[in-house]
Design an enzyme around this catalytic site. Structure first.
Site, PDB file in Angstrom:
ATOM      1  N   ASP A  27       0.848  -1.194   0.000  1.00  0.00           N
ATOM      2  CA  ASP A  27       0.000   0.000   0.000  1.00  0.00           C
ATOM      3  C   ASP A  27       0.882   1.242   0.000  1.00  0.00           C
ATOM      4  OD1 ASP A  27      -2.147  -1.681   0.061  1.00  0.00           O
ATOM      5  OD2 ASP A  27      -2.521  -1.471   2.201  1.00  0.00           O
ATOM      6  N   LYS A  77     -11.734  -6.091  -3.674  1.00  0.00           N
ATOM      7  CA  LYS A  77     -12.931  -6.331  -2.856  1.00  0.00           C
ATOM      8  C   LYS A  77     -14.205  -5.950  -3.612  1.00  0.00           C
ATOM      9  CE  LYS A  77     -10.678  -5.637   1.651  1.00  0.00           C
ATOM     10  NZ  LYS A  77      -9.387  -5.060   1.228  1.00  0.00           N
ATOM     11  N   TYR A  96      -3.597  -6.653  15.244  1.00  0.00           N
ATOM     12  CA  TYR A  96      -2.447  -7.420  14.776  1.00  0.00           C
ATOM     13  C   TYR A  96      -2.258  -8.709  15.564  1.00  0.00           C
ATOM     14  CZ  TYR A  96      -1.085  -3.219  12.209  1.00  0.00           C
ATOM     15  OH  TYR A  96      -1.060  -2.141  11.357  1.00  0.00           O
TER      16      TYR A  96
END
Length: 379
Positions: free
Chosen positions: A42, A101, A331
């Site tokens: 990203d 997506k 996470y």
């Protein structure tokens, strides 16, 4: 997480059992590279994306992209950003996963996948779908991929020659033109001879011949089609030890998310699994937080985001969460994701991208994820 034979089976063995060509290829690639790491790239510019793909490519088996957040994305089908990524994927041995997506009605997602300025299907081996609109979105994406693949049953090679014949040659051709069918060569090619001349004058004299253009089309079988377009003439680099990825495309269904407070219920997740079973020729597996294989013939792969390792001087085997980003992301360690929850591939983004040495950090994540997998086999 339910116990399933795939949790104790090596990637190499699973590659021989699965029926999806791209899944089989990915599992073999994972075994060859001793890697089950996906980089979530990203980054804001195409230059950074290509740089990371080149530098970190040796450590990963999947590169996850978001083309619509990248400034400077070149949409040229042969030399643009997607084509350059495909070239790097061949060079370093990884698959491209566009994290689109898709989440709309079937007709719309099929068009988003196969057309438009990006033409995602041309350069991304894998895409994913948010199945909130229903199973029709999966069926439509599968249909789009099938139609796209059907356009590659053969390669068409066209040659054009131009020449000026002698008058004797033209006389012979004119005398025979009413009696002979169109020329067909030995391999079934159509040969169209088109004389360009002034025709006959009123007194029967022939006009001057300008030229004859011959167009020959040869249709050659392409039984094992590949992404053959290269960036530069002579670019034939290919990762050693394995052939080029098949042209077959694959889908991951977004079945579970790592973000806090998401609305993906157990009922939704089960519907995702059912849709995957109905389209096993296209669906490779899931984006999930745990292994979802439960039936005996389930052989889906699982990719899990939200992987982060503690600093090197801390315990890497922690089974719990290692914090969040303050924006909903939670996470977990590679040991938790791969070793305990049963996922196959750890997706890592900022843990690598924000490191002082991303290349070295990618190797640390690759090693940790692979260790978690090998320990799972022995458990």
């Amino acid at each position: 997480m339910a116990s399933h034979p795939t949790l104790k089976t090596t990637f190499a063995a699973r590659s021989e059992a699965t029926t999806h060509p791209l899944t089989s290829y990915l599992l073999r690639l994972m075994d060859l590279k001793a890697s089950n790491l996906c980089l979530s790239a990203d980054v804001p510019t195409a230059r950074e994306l290509l740089y990371l793909a080149d530098k970190i490519g040796p450590s990963i088996v999947v590169l996850k992209t978001h083309y619509d957040m990248v400034s400077g994305w070149d949409f040229h089908p042969d030399t643009g950003t997607g084509a350059k990524l495909a070239s790097l994927a061949r060079k370093h041995g990884f698959l491209i996963f566009e994290d689109r997506k898709f989440g709309d009605i079937g007709h719309t997602v099929e068009l988003q996948y196969t057309s438009g300025s990006a033409r995602i299907i041309d350069w991304a081996h894998i895409v994913n779908v948010n199945m909130v609109p229903g199973k029709a979105s999966v069926a439509s994406l599968a249909q789009g991929a099938r139609r796209w693949l059907e356009r590659y049953p053969c390669e068409v090679k066209t040659s054009v020659t131009v020449g000026t014949p002698t008058m004797d040659q033209f006389d012979d051709a004119e005398d025979a033109k009413d009696d002979e069918p169109a020329t067909v060569n030995d391999n079934g090619s159509n040969m169209m001879e088109k004389p360009i001349y002034a025709g006959r004058n009123g007194d029967g004299r022939k006009g001057s011949i300008v030229s004859i253009t011959t167009v020959t089309q040869q249709y050659e079988s392409a039984a094992s089609p590949r992404l053959g377009k290269t960036i530069a003439e002579g670019d034939e680099s290919l990762f050693p030890g394995i052939e080029e990825a098949p042209l077959n495309r694959g889908l991951l269904i977004l079945a579970q998310m790592s973000s806090e407070g998401n609305f993906m219920t157990g009922e939704y997740t089960q519907a995702c699994v059912e849709a995957a079973r109905e389209h096993k020729d296209f669906v490779m597996g899931f984006i999930s937080q745990e292994a979802l294989n439960t039936q005996a013939d389930d052989d889906f792969i699982h990719m899990t985001p939200g992987c982060q390792l503690p600093p090197e001087d801390e315990d890497q085997q922690t089974n719990g969460k290692v914090g969040g980003d303050g924006q909903g992301q939670q996470y977990n360690t590679a040991h938790k994701i791969i070793g305990i929850a049963g996922s196959d591939i750890a997706i890592v983004g900022r843990g690598i991208l924000k490191a002082s040495d991303p290349v070295e950090e990618a190797e640390r994540y690759r090693s940790a994820a692979w260790k978690a997998y090998t320990e799972r086999l022995l458990r």
